[in-house]
Write a protein that holds these residues in place. Structure first.
Motif, PDB file in Angstrom:
ATOM      1  N   GLN A  31      -8.345   4.817  -3.586  1.00 37.34           N
ATOM      2  CA  GLN A  31      -9.235   5.628  -2.755  1.00 37.34           C
ATOM      3  C   GLN A  31      -8.693   7.053  -2.710  1.00 37.34           C
ATOM      4  OE1 GLN A  31     -10.908   4.057   1.025  1.00 37.34           O
ATOM      5  NE2 GLN A  31      -9.946   5.850   1.962  1.00 37.34           N
ATOM      6  N   GLU A  75       0.843  -1.202   0.000  1.00 38.71           N
ATOM      7  CA  GLU A  75       0.000   0.000   0.000  1.00 38.71           C
ATOM      8  C   GLU A  75       0.872   1.243   0.000  1.00 38.71           C
ATOM      9  OE1 GLU A  75      -3.831   0.090   2.370  1.00 38.71           O
ATOM     10  OE2 GLU A  75      -2.598   1.508   3.508  1.00 38.71           O
ATOM     11  N   SER A 135      -3.672   0.549  -3.386  1.00 37.21           N
ATOM     12  CA  SER A 135      -3.497  -0.789  -2.813  1.00 37.21           C
ATOM     13  C   SER A 135      -3.143  -1.769  -3.925  1.00 37.21           C
ATOM     14  CB  SER A 135      -4.771  -1.254  -2.111  1.00 37.21           C
ATOM     15  OG  SER A 135      -5.117  -0.360  -1.063  1.00 37.21           O
ATOM     16  N   SER A 164      -5.203  -2.996  -7.113  1.00 42.18           N
ATOM     17  CA  SER A 164      -6.495  -3.592  -6.771  1.00 42.18           C
ATOM     18  C   SER A 164      -7.511  -2.583  -6.228  1.00 42.18           C
ATOM     19  CB  SER A 164      -6.300  -4.706  -5.742  1.00 42.18           C
ATOM     20  OG  SER A 164      -5.693  -4.201  -4.566  1.00 42.18           O
ATOM     21  N   ARG A 165      -7.017  -1.436  -5.728  1.00 42.96           N
ATOM     22  CA  ARG A 165      -7.976  -0.470  -5.167  1.00 42.96           C
ATOM     23  C   ARG A 165      -7.363   0.923  -5.162  1.00 42.96           C
ATOM     24  NH1 ARG A 165     -10.142   1.395   0.012  1.00 42.96           N
ATOM     25  NH2 ARG A 165     -12.403   1.559  -0.177  1.00 42.96           N
ATOM     26  N   SER A 181     -13.716   6.279  -4.953  1.00 44.06           N
ATOM     27  CA  SER A 181     -12.995   5.011  -4.904  1.00 44.06           C
ATOM     28  C   SER A 181     -13.349   4.139  -6.091  1.00 44.06           C
ATOM     29  CB  SER A 181     -13.298   4.273  -3.592  1.00 44.06           C
ATOM     30  OG  SER A 181     -14.689   4.092  -3.431  1.00 44.06           O
ATOM     31  N   SER A 182     -12.523   3.134  -6.297  1.00 45.91           N
ATOM     32  CA  SER A 182     -12.732   2.175  -7.377  1.00 45.91           C
ATOM     33  C   SER A 182     -13.531   0.981  -6.859  1.00 45.91           C
ATOM     34  CB  SER A 182     -11.386   1.696  -7.913  1.00 45.91           C
ATOM     35  OG  SER A 182     -10.651   1.083  -6.855  1.00 45.91           O
ATOM     36  N   HIS A 183     -14.113   0.233  -7.778  1.00 43.53           N
ATOM     37  CA  HIS A 183     -14.849  -0.964  -7.407  1.00 43.53           C
ATOM     38  C   HIS A 183     -14.331  -2.133  -8.237  1.00 43.53           C
ATOM     39  CE1 HIS A 183     -17.821   1.149  -4.935  1.00 43.53           C
ATOM     40  NE2 HIS A 183     -17.806   2.100  -5.859  1.00 43.53           N
ATOM     41  N   ARG A 184     -13.860  -3.175  -7.567  1.00 45.49           N
ATOM     42  CA  ARG A 184     -13.355  -4.381  -8.234  1.00 45.49           C
ATOM     43  C   ARG A 184     -12.325  -4.020  -9.294  1.00 45.49           C
ATOM     44  NH1 ARG A 184     -19.028  -7.773  -9.088  1.00 45.49           N
ATOM     45  NH2 ARG A 184     -19.595  -7.869  -6.877  1.00 45.49           N
ATOM     46  N   LEU A 185     -11.354  -3.233  -8.904  1.00 49.13           N
ATOM     47  CA  LEU A 185     -10.364  -2.746  -9.856  1.00 49.13           C
ATOM     48  C   LEU A 185      -9.338  -3.832 -10.163  1.00 49.13           C
ATOM     49  CD1 LEU A 185      -9.324  -0.263 -11.424  1.00 49.13           C
ATOM     50  CD2 LEU A 185      -7.934   0.300  -9.421  1.00 49.13           C
TER      51      LEU A 185
END
Length: 258
Positions: free
Chosen positions: A120, A83, A98, A117-118, A143-147
């Protein structure tokens, strides 16, 4: 325990070493060993509402927020999760990236790769540097979703000079925030030596641009080779036909042959 962790972990903002004022460089080290390196230029495009001149209707403006060179940073490394967290302008803006490394089965057998993967992004629309007279100012999170972005084989770094756009969904009435990334070189796992990236894995856009640059050269070489071969065949054919006995076209001359 916290003091021991702080002693074992170092984070460095090396953005001042980049000749490009828009590009940032970040390094996370644990136990005196580099475990995460990131170089990129980043900007956020954030829509927000302001009052129209009649103070009845709302219109949408756009804030262009670059990642500041003076960003404060945190980071952590793990075997399969890493991270990077950056904040700037008195924490009015915070970006958290992340990364995840995972294995999967392929026709060639088990393989591993890592990905972003994420994402924010937290922003404060009451901050006046980039937001002007925002309606209902306050802190929001995009934020992203299921990136699954920047997918790279394990043990290699990711590189992409071309600009990439990643969409994030904001808690401010589900507005779409755009993250623009460019000049990216990133590796959150398996760094071979201090401050040294592994072999790069180029993004598809860079690969296509590289092919477009080299394709004319390849085609030129092929065309040149075809011309040389054609001339060679013609020359050989000419020599062979020149050495053969010429048969007279006039039938009356046949009696002089033999």
């Amino acid at each position: 325990a916290a003091a021991r962790l702080a002693a074992e972990q170092e984070v460095e903002n090396l953005s001042g070493l980049s000749p490009n004022p828009e590009k940032d460089i970040f390094v996370v080290r644990e136990n005196r060993t580099t475990c995460l390196m990131a170089e990129f230029a980043a900007k956020f495009i954030v829509p927000y509402d302001v009052w129209a001149s009649n103070y009845v209707d709302l219109i949408t403006e756009q804030a262009d927020i670059p990642l500041s060179r003076g960003a404060e940073m945190k980071g952590k490394c793990g075997t399969n999760e890493s991270e990077l967290e950056l904040s700037w302008l008195d924490q009015a803006y915070t970006l958290k990236l992340s990364f995840l490394k995972e294995g999967h089965n392929t026709s060639r057998g088990p393989e591993a790769s890592w990905r972003l993967s994420r994402i924010q992004f937290t922003y404060d629309s009451s901050e006046r540097t980039y937001f002007k007279d925002a309606v209902s100012p306050g802190k929001y999170t995009a934020s992203s979703h299921r990136l699954s972005a920047l997918v790279t084989p394990a043990g290699r770094s990711y590189e992409c000079q071309a600009q990439q756009t990643i969409s994030l969904v904001s808690t401010d009435h589900q507005k779409s925030v755009q993250l623009l990334l460019s000049e990216v070189r990133l590796q959150p796992f398996d760094i071979p030596a201090d401050f040294v990236f592994s072999e790069e894995h180029k993004c598809p856009v860079d690969q296509r641009e590289q092919l477009e640059e080299t394709l004319p050269l390849i085609l030129g070489l092929i065309l040149g080779l075809v011309i040389v071969v054609t001339l060679g065949i013609y020359h050989i054919h000419h020599k062979l036909t020149a050495s053969q006995v010429q048969i007279p076209r006039d039938r009356s001359q046949y009696k002089h042959m033999g």
